[in-house]
Design an enzyme around this catalytic site. Structure first.
Site, short mmCIF file in Angstrom:
data_model
loop_
_atom_site.label_atom_id
_atom_site.label_comp_id
_atom_site.label_asym_id
_atom_site.label_seq_id
_atom_site.Cartn_x
_atom_site.Cartn_y
_atom_site.Cartn_z
N ASP A 44 0.87 -1.17 0.00
CA ASP A 44 0.00 0.00 0.00
C ASP A 44 0.90 1.22 0.00
O ASP A 44 2.05 1.16 0.46
CB ASP A 44 -0.92 0.02 1.23
CG ASP A 44 -2.15 0.88 1.02
OD1 ASP A 44 -3.22 0.31 0.70
OD2 ASP A 44 -2.04 2.11 1.13
N ASN A 98 -5.27 -4.08 -7.13
CA ASN A 98 -6.42 -3.45 -6.49
C ASN A 98 -6.32 -1.93 -6.42
O ASN A 98 -7.31 -1.26 -6.19
CB ASN A 98 -6.59 -4.02 -5.07
CG ASN A 98 -7.78 -3.41 -4.35
OD1 ASN A 98 -8.92 -3.57 -4.77
ND2 ASN A 98 -7.52 -2.69 -3.27
N TYR A 164 -12.60 8.36 -13.80
CA TYR A 164 -12.58 7.03 -13.18
C TYR A 164 -13.16 5.97 -14.12
O TYR A 164 -12.61 4.88 -14.27
CB TYR A 164 -13.36 7.08 -11.87
CG TYR A 164 -13.30 5.81 -11.05
CD1 TYR A 164 -12.12 5.44 -10.41
CD2 TYR A 164 -14.41 5.00 -10.91
CE1 TYR A 164 -12.06 4.28 -9.64
CE2 TYR A 164 -14.37 3.85 -10.14
CZ TYR A 164 -13.19 3.49 -9.51
OH TYR A 164 -13.14 2.35 -8.76
N LYS A 168 -11.24 2.72 -15.64
CA LYS A 168 -11.69 1.35 -15.41
C LYS A 168 -12.04 0.64 -16.73
O LYS A 168 -11.82 -0.57 -16.85
CB LYS A 168 -12.90 1.34 -14.47
CG LYS A 168 -12.55 1.71 -13.03
CD LYS A 168 -11.53 0.75 -12.42
CE LYS A 168 -11.37 0.97 -10.92
NZ LYS A 168 -10.40 0.03 -10.31
#
Length: 256
Positions: A44, A98, A164, A168
């Site tokens: 992360d 992710n 966004y 995606k």
């Protein structure tokens, strides 16, 4: 709802997961993979949250958990994450991408900086990690899997989400093309497309009205739990999906 017990779907596998701190899909995926018997490398950008996630998971799974900070917009850090996981566990078998960045802005008001930042994290970051992970898997010569986190916004429209949604949709296209690039090596590349997965951070950045509206669009009339998305990721990472590649699996009733 209570998550089902693990069935060793990933026993003996090494899984690397980006953006795995916090309370969302990434951390749920780390726990699901551990419950399914994997050794897991979590990463992360937020080091404090990453350290807390590592401590929490290690309390239940011991040395099967390893962590290293990684900003997916930095190619060197991405390479270091893959290399570090290989040093720690001897190889990698699965990469779960992710990491993503959202935001809300009308196209009329969106700046170049807003547009580029979302695409750099969400699409280019997925590309950088996919490239590094696939190079390692090809070099190992034993197949493997990549699972990308896309979104139903790659298919449908929502006001204020042009950056966004474009990112995606790009993740979906990257998934399909990368799958063909590495099929000859026995490596699979797939993606999940969630809609709404409930977690505390989401409630802080999204209005209750919008969350209610999005939940009502779903067949079950509720948001998914992060572990429900994580379970689909674990399936795609497992040998049960051995003949599945280049696919985007909708974890939502909203799909083409």
């Amino acid at each position: 709802m209570i998550p089902p017990a693990g069935r060793d779907l990933l026993a003996g596998k090494v899984v690397v997961i980006t953006a795995a701190a916090g309370t969302g899909i990434g951390s749920a995926t780390a726990r699901r993979c551990l419950e399914e018997g994997a050794q897991v490398a979590i990463s992360d950008q937020h080091e404090r949250r990453l350290a807390a996630a590592h401590e929490e998971l290690a309390a239940g799974f011991g040395e099967r958990v390893w962590s290293q900070g990684c900003d997916v917009t930095d190619e060197d850090q991405v390479g270091a994450l893959i290399a570090g996981a290989v040093r720690r566990f001897g190889r990698i078998d699965v990469l779960v991408n992710n990491a993503g960045l959202g935001g809300t802005s009308s196209v009329l008001e969106m700046t170049d900086e807003q547009w580029l930042r979302v695409l750099d994290v969400t699409l280019s970051g997925t590309f950088r990690c996919t490239r590094a992970g696939l190079r390692q898997l090809v070099a190992q010569g034993h197949g493997g899997a990549v699972v990308n986190n896309a979104s139903v916004l790659g298919w449908r429209a929502q006001p204020g989400q042009a950056h966004y949604a474009a990112a995606k949709a790009g993740v979906m296209a990257l998934t399909r093309c990368a799958a063909l690039d590495v099929a000859q090596h026995g490596i699979r590349v797939n993606a999940v497309a969630p809609s709404l997965a409930t977690h505390p951070f989401l409630a802080k950045v999204t209005s209750e009205e919008l969350l209610t509206e999005l939940a009502q669009r779903e067949a079950f009339g509720r948001a998914a739990e992060p572990w429900e998305v994580a379970s689909v990721i674990a399936f795609l990472a497992s040998d049960y999906a051995s003949y599945l590649t280049g696919e985007v699996i909708s974890v939502s009733s909203q799909h083409p």
